[in-house]
Design an enzyme around this catalytic site. Sequence first.
Site, short mmCIF file in Angstrom:
data_model
loop_
_atom_site.label_atom_id
_atom_site.label_comp_id
_atom_site.label_asym_id
_atom_site.label_seq_id
_atom_site.Cartn_x
_atom_site.Cartn_y
_atom_site.Cartn_z
N CYS A 74 -18.14 2.18 -5.74
CA CYS A 74 -17.47 2.56 -4.50
C CYS A 74 -18.13 3.78 -3.88
CB CYS A 74 -16.01 2.86 -4.84
SG CYS A 74 -15.12 3.72 -3.55
N CYS A 80 -12.10 10.05 -3.57
CA CYS A 80 -10.80 9.38 -3.62
C CYS A 80 -10.11 9.67 -4.94
CB CYS A 80 -11.02 7.88 -3.46
SG CYS A 80 -9.55 6.89 -3.66
N CYS A 172 -11.41 -1.01 -0.03
CA CYS A 172 -11.31 -0.60 -1.43
C CYS A 172 -11.70 -1.77 -2.32
CB CYS A 172 -9.89 -0.16 -1.76
SG CYS A 172 -9.70 0.16 -3.52
N GLN A 311 3.64 -7.20 -10.93
CA GLN A 311 2.43 -6.67 -11.58
C GLN A 311 1.21 -6.83 -10.66
OE1 GLN A 311 2.21 -5.10 -14.46
NE2 GLN A 311 4.10 -5.60 -15.54
N TYR A 340 14.78 -3.99 -17.33
CA TYR A 340 13.80 -3.66 -16.28
C TYR A 340 13.05 -4.94 -15.88
CZ TYR A 340 14.49 0.90 -18.57
OH TYR A 340 15.02 2.02 -19.16
N GLU A 361 17.98 -5.20 -13.68
CA GLU A 361 17.02 -4.53 -12.80
C GLU A 361 17.80 -3.73 -11.76
OE1 GLU A 361 13.62 -4.22 -12.01
OE2 GLU A 361 14.38 -3.28 -10.18
N CYS A 434 3.66 0.98 -19.31
CA CYS A 434 2.53 1.37 -18.48
C CYS A 434 2.22 2.85 -18.65
CB CYS A 434 2.80 1.05 -17.02
SG CYS A 434 4.28 1.84 -16.39
#
Length: 476
Positions: A74, A80, A172, A311, A340, A361, A434
Amino acid sequence: MNSMKKNDIFCVKIEDISEEGLGIGHIDGMAVFVKGTAVGDVADVRLVKLKKTYAFGRLERIVEPSPYRVTPDCPVADKCGGCTLQHMSYESELELKKTKVLSCLERIGGIEDPEQYLEGVFGMEDSYLRYRNKMQFPVGVKKVEKDGAEAFETAVGFYAGRTHSIIPVDDCLTGHEVNKYVIDAVKSWIDSGSVSVYDERTGKGLVRHILTRVGKKTGELMVCLVINGREVPESERLVEGLKKAVESYIHKVEEKKISVLLELKSVVLNINKESTNRIMGDRSVVLYGEDFIRDKIGDLTFRISPESFYQVNPVQTEKLYDKALEYAELTGAEDVWDMYCGIGTISLFLAKNAGKVRGVEIVPQAIEDAKKNAAENDITNAEFYVGKAEDVVNEWDAGRPDVIVVDPPRKGCDEKLLETICGAAPERVVYVSCNPATLARDLKYLIERGFKIEKLSIYDQFCRSLHVETVVKLKK
Ligand code: SAH
């Protein structure tokens, strides 16, 4: 060491890498952290911040490149704040992610030799570029010089690391090629009309973010404009511009003889009048088409609303969900709780092999999606509930579940939920995470109360960034 001052330049050999992805070298025994360096680089480093026992340096010049160094794909890699690992080979990126997870488990989780449980670090097989199905571009203004005078131009791109100044990026490389066409269309709608751009400092101006989502399997495209208001001027012109943008994109790829079916299915405005860091507000209105798009994972179809979580890396998500299914060890009779649950992706993946699944959720639109997703996929043994996982489970009179799956946001599980999980005493817990730091914290809690780790796998969902996804199987 006393002689070191800010702005001094030293030649440093990078020996290690921090969990934040900063290269670590030493000057006279003192650790210096340098962004954008890889293990093995020898580099001239300017000291920018001196602490008592360590310092931060800025990379001035690579004297001798590391064997793990690669040229970033990139053009704005160094500016960035998005992808911080582009200067290293993909293999060393995966190695770093593995170290990050294992060291969190050991240090924060108090887990001895976590590598014994590790089944693998699963990276992207073909390309680590163009993987994201969702992008969020902040819209703002940037100062430019025009005929010797100061002027302002609409800027769309990404935030620079640690600040909210926008680095203009029109294509991007982690996202879909159509984004560039979408950004151009929105920009020209702004620039040639009476549309203002949001200014964080004053809280004035209309357009805050452009969000795009593509169902990679279905080709359905959603464009969502996050606005500081309830409506936009000249919305027909915006929609026409977006339709043309998609047409030009399709025309371009047809020339390259690539067969993709991209279709503009949804243009929505999301209303966010708060001055917060949260990108999306709670409410959206449709400008064109539907208020959702569809995508497929495995043989299931999912509808996705603008506010719903989905996701971002569909290739890796399918592998991750397959692993979660394997770790759940279902035979067809089990009672499963999916905490979740978002739009019910994991719930419905598991429902095929379970007796009954309950999903919880917090986002109401996501639960609406989840219910419709169950119906559209002819799944009748899944139920969905809106609310905080930690509260809703305590309102159930559901008996003892066999398996509990949790997939919390970055801050991890609420302790109240962990307490409930321990009380519910399921045979197995599958933890999808995550954020290795909160994962480790929560595992510690569960392990201290009688759960044992059996296996874990690491999935690279967020190539070129420091983020990493882990799935852990625990047994009672
Ligand atoms: N399992 C889903 C979603 C995971 S992301 C998937 O794989 O797609 C985490 C989800 O937790 C988000 O949808 C977020 O809205 C939701 N969430 C955040 N805090 C919550 C809470 N306290 N209770 C229930 N859900 C919550």
